[in-house]
Scaffold this motif. Sequence first.
Motif, PDB file in Angstrom:
ATOM      1  N   LEU A  37      27.865  52.684  43.110  1.00  0.00           N
ATOM      2  CA  LEU A  37      28.522  51.386  43.024  1.00  0.00           C
ATOM      3  C   LEU A  37      29.333  51.136  44.287  1.00  0.00           C
ATOM      4  N   ALA A  38      29.168  49.937  44.854  1.00  0.00           N
ATOM      5  CA  ALA A  38      29.944  49.556  46.034  1.00  0.00           C
ATOM      6  C   ALA A  38      31.118  48.671  45.640  1.00  0.00           C
ATOM      7  N   SER A  39      30.869  47.659  44.800  1.00  0.00           N
ATOM      8  CA  SER A  39      31.941  46.760  44.392  1.00  0.00           C
ATOM      9  C   SER A  39      31.536  46.014  43.133  1.00  0.00           C
ATOM     10  N   LEU A  40      32.544  45.533  42.414  1.00  0.00           N
ATOM     11  CA  LEU A  40      32.325  44.817  41.160  1.00  0.00           C
ATOM     12  C   LEU A  40      33.522  43.908  40.944  1.00  0.00           C
ATOM     13  N   TYR A  41      33.303  42.584  41.003  1.00  0.00           N
ATOM     14  CA  TYR A  41      34.442  41.660  40.967  1.00  0.00           C
ATOM     15  C   TYR A  41      33.983  40.267  40.537  1.00  0.00           C
ATOM     16  N   HIS A  51      30.054  39.585  40.085  1.00  0.00           N
ATOM     17  CA  HIS A  51      29.194  40.030  41.168  1.00  0.00           C
ATOM     18  C   HIS A  51      29.299  41.553  41.250  1.00  0.00           C
ATOM     19  N   GLY A  52      28.170  42.250  41.197  1.00  0.00           N
ATOM     20  CA  GLY A  52      28.161  43.696  41.326  1.00  0.00           C
ATOM     21  C   GLY A  52      27.255  44.127  42.466  1.00  0.00           C
ATOM     22  N   ILE A 227      41.088  40.738  48.456  1.00  0.00           N
ATOM     23  CA  ILE A 227      40.727  41.922  47.684  1.00  0.00           C
ATOM     24  C   ILE A 227      41.336  41.788  46.294  1.00  0.00           C
TER      25      ILE A 227
END
Length: 249
Positions: A37-41, A51-52, A227
């Motif tokens: 996983l890079a990012s999830l927001y 967005h994942g 962020i």
Amino acid sequence: MSNKPVMSPNGINHLAIATSDMKKVLQYFNQVLGMPLASLYWMHGVENTVHGFLVLNETSLLAFVANDQIKSQVDIGVTHSGNPGDPCAGGTMQHLAFNVDRHEDLLAVRDRIRANGIHCVGPMDHGLMQSIYFAGPDGMTLEVAYLSGEDPAKWIDPEVVKMLNISDEELDQLKKPAPFVQPAEPVPNPSLKTANEEYRMVYPQETYELMVNTPDDVLAELTKDNIPPTETDGPKAPPTVEDLQKLQA
């Protein structure tokens, strides 16, 4: 190394795919293909949408978009192909192929997929590349492949070129796209009257007109996001027509 801007894309930054189940799709690609996983927001400026992102390499990501309106509605031959050769609607993704560098890597990924109880077919030798095929969440048709080292030019079939009515001049242009000289000043958006009608994003007309007429730096500032905090009150509201109008004033 030249400091001149590159006038064409040099790779994939991210592929964004709609999903009906964000948790399920993240876990599938994490477990079956080992993608961290890079990012999830909350998606920038889009109401109630998540967005994942998963890591493919240092410069490429696999992304998913999810909200309550995205349903798992698979219509084979229209929305989805079902396999790497069958039809689906133009503009949709017929299948998605990931890259590995060597034959040994391809076999290792194949074994990882099968170890998760998922059918995986291949490797198949296509000359230009070797591939394995399998299925993913939401009806996705997936492939992993590596280029075999064959000269890609050998795989421009004269019969297919003729069938598509591509002239020698057009073929040469496809092989060597026309260069572009970037002007000293930024190129403005075409006017609504002169822009190519075939290639328009789908937004409400008033919003679209304001977006394409808003100066680039103003639009960038309006849509700037930060962020995510440790605790959040929910998604950031998307810019409204009124927001754009205020900036235009």
